[in-house]
Design an enzyme around this catalytic site. Sequence first.
Site, short mmCIF file in Angstrom:
data_model
loop_
_atom_site.label_atom_id
_atom_site.label_comp_id
_atom_site.label_asym_id
_atom_site.label_seq_id
_atom_site.Cartn_x
_atom_site.Cartn_y
_atom_site.Cartn_z
N ARG A 72 0.98 -1.14 -0.02
CA ARG A 72 -0.02 0.04 0.24
C ARG A 72 0.95 1.20 0.10
O ARG A 72 1.40 1.54 1.10
CB ARG A 72 -0.97 -0.03 1.17
CG ARG A 72 -1.76 1.05 1.32
CD ARG A 72 -2.81 1.52 0.22
NE ARG A 72 -3.74 0.42 0.77
CZ ARG A 72 -4.87 0.30 -0.54
NH1 ARG A 72 -4.69 1.19 -1.58
NH2 ARG A 72 -5.79 -0.59 -0.38
N ARG A 95 0.91 -6.23 -9.50
CA ARG A 95 1.52 -5.81 -8.41
C ARG A 95 1.66 -6.99 -7.12
O ARG A 95 2.03 -6.50 -6.19
CB ARG A 95 1.00 -4.50 -7.88
CG ARG A 95 -0.68 -4.92 -7.60
CD ARG A 95 -1.15 -3.73 -7.06
NE ARG A 95 -2.73 -4.14 -6.84
CZ ARG A 95 -3.56 -3.20 -6.09
NH1 ARG A 95 -3.23 -1.97 -5.76
NH2 ARG A 95 -4.56 -3.40 -5.84
N HIS A 164 0.79 3.93 -10.28
CA HIS A 164 -0.37 4.43 -9.33
C HIS A 164 0.29 4.84 -8.12
O HIS A 164 0.10 4.75 -7.05
CB HIS A 164 -1.23 3.21 -8.94
CG HIS A 164 -2.46 3.68 -8.04
ND1 HIS A 164 -2.56 4.08 -7.01
CD2 HIS A 164 -3.63 3.22 -8.19
CE1 HIS A 164 -3.51 4.10 -6.43
NE2 HIS A 164 -4.36 3.50 -7.23
N ASP A 209 -11.80 10.80 -6.44
CA ASP A 209 -11.39 9.92 -7.18
C ASP A 209 -11.67 10.14 -8.61
O ASP A 209 -12.76 9.81 -9.19
CB ASP A 209 -11.90 8.52 -6.57
CG ASP A 209 -11.26 7.26 -7.46
OD1 ASP A 209 -11.72 6.22 -6.67
OD2 ASP A 209 -10.47 7.53 -8.13
N GLU A 268 -1.50 9.55 -10.74
CA GLU A 268 -1.37 8.49 -11.29
C GLU A 268 -1.39 8.54 -12.98
O GLU A 268 -2.17 9.31 -13.22
CB GLU A 268 -2.35 7.13 -10.95
CG GLU A 268 -2.52 7.17 -9.47
CD GLU A 268 -4.27 6.54 -9.25
OE1 GLU A 268 -4.52 5.63 -10.00
OE2 GLU A 268 -4.59 6.88 -8.17
O1 TA6 Z 1 -6.70 4.77 -8.44
C1 TA6 Z 1 -7.80 5.02 -7.57
C2 TA6 Z 1 -8.29 3.82 -7.13
O2 TA6 Z 1 -9.02 2.98 -8.34
C3 TA6 Z 1 -9.26 4.19 -6.17
O3 TA6 Z 1 -10.92 4.06 -6.55
C4 TA6 Z 1 -9.00 3.18 -4.92
O4 TA6 Z 1 -9.69 1.81 -5.04
C5 TA6 Z 1 -7.47 3.12 -5.23
O5 TA6 Z 1 -7.30 2.87 -6.48
C6 TA6 Z 1 -6.77 1.98 -4.57
O6 TA6 Z 1 -7.10 0.87 -5.00
P1 TA6 Z 1 -6.48 -0.55 -4.24
O7 TA6 Z 1 -6.80 -1.77 -5.10
O8 TA6 Z 1 -4.84 -0.38 -4.31
O9 TA6 Z 1 -6.76 -0.62 -2.73
#
Ligand code: TA6
Length: 296
Positions: A72, A95, A164, A209, A268
């Site tokens: 994360r 990932r 991301h 978002d 991102e």
């Molecule tokens: O890029 C934004 C997003 O798609 C959000 O909607 C949120 O889900 C974030 O990515 C994190 O995603 P993850 O799968 O890493 O928890």
Amino acid sequence: MSIDDLKRFEIPGRVSVLEGNGGLPKLEVTTDASSAEIYLHGAHVTDFKKRGEPSLLFTSQCSRFEAGHPIRGGVPIIFPWFGARDGEGAHGFARNVSWLLQETTSTPHVGVSLRFAFPGARQSALWPSFSAYYNVIVTDKLTLELVLTNTAPGQNLTLENCLHTYFTVGDISAVSVHGLKGVNYLDKVDGFAPKTEVNDAIRVSSEVDRVYLDAPATAEIRDTNLGRKILVEKSGGAATVVWNPWIAKSQQLSDFGNEEYLRMICVESGNVAAHKVTLAPGESTVLRVDLSSTRL
Ligand code: TA6
């Protein structure tokens, strides 16, 4: 790859291999101007900082470091899909697996380059065969290149890719994102409603978002708390995604601290949603981001 396997890639004073969180192999990179940390798991850059500055990247204190789960924070490699997918984890499988380290090189007084390769094991089960390479170049900035090639004879490969990136900020209330005025976006907190950005400066005071489509090559994060400007420059990616989970979403994420939304923002870069990429056999796509910072 075990830590012993990786020792041959060490470069004295530049690249070290050690056991990181969760016992996962980690690379520590040092240059004259900066330092970085990269896990083989997900080829995941978890830290980058210029000498004398706070980290540019944000990694959660609550992140998991274990096979099958994404780290994360830092720069998750999102491939071959972005977002949710029926019966699959969000944001693809790249990932969640350990990548192979193929090369480390040091250029004196400039920096360190590393190349990773996606292990072939997963690809035959789920997708047409592909190759995926990831170049990480650490200098006074961080350059990341994701190179994807369709290696399936006679079959197209349609994919989404995204780097991301989670950025460290001093206080989200002192942050604004610039460079997206007039750009159309999908608002994921409003049922993916199509909208157009009307503000020069995007500020965060609730969950944000947004998937900006046909987004310019450069976005800028201004942080008046840390007194710095972060440049997010991209090529080979038509979309820019801006995300901050804010309070409720932070509390829902088991690998993210309840207060951590105050000290991060994701900007991102990639090809997602309407910008899916279709590669003919033998065709490649290169997604590159350059992340840098200057004083405000
Ligand atoms: O890029 C934004 C997003 O798609 C959000 O909607 C949120 O889900 C974030 O990515 C994190 O995603 P993850 O799968 O890493 O928890």
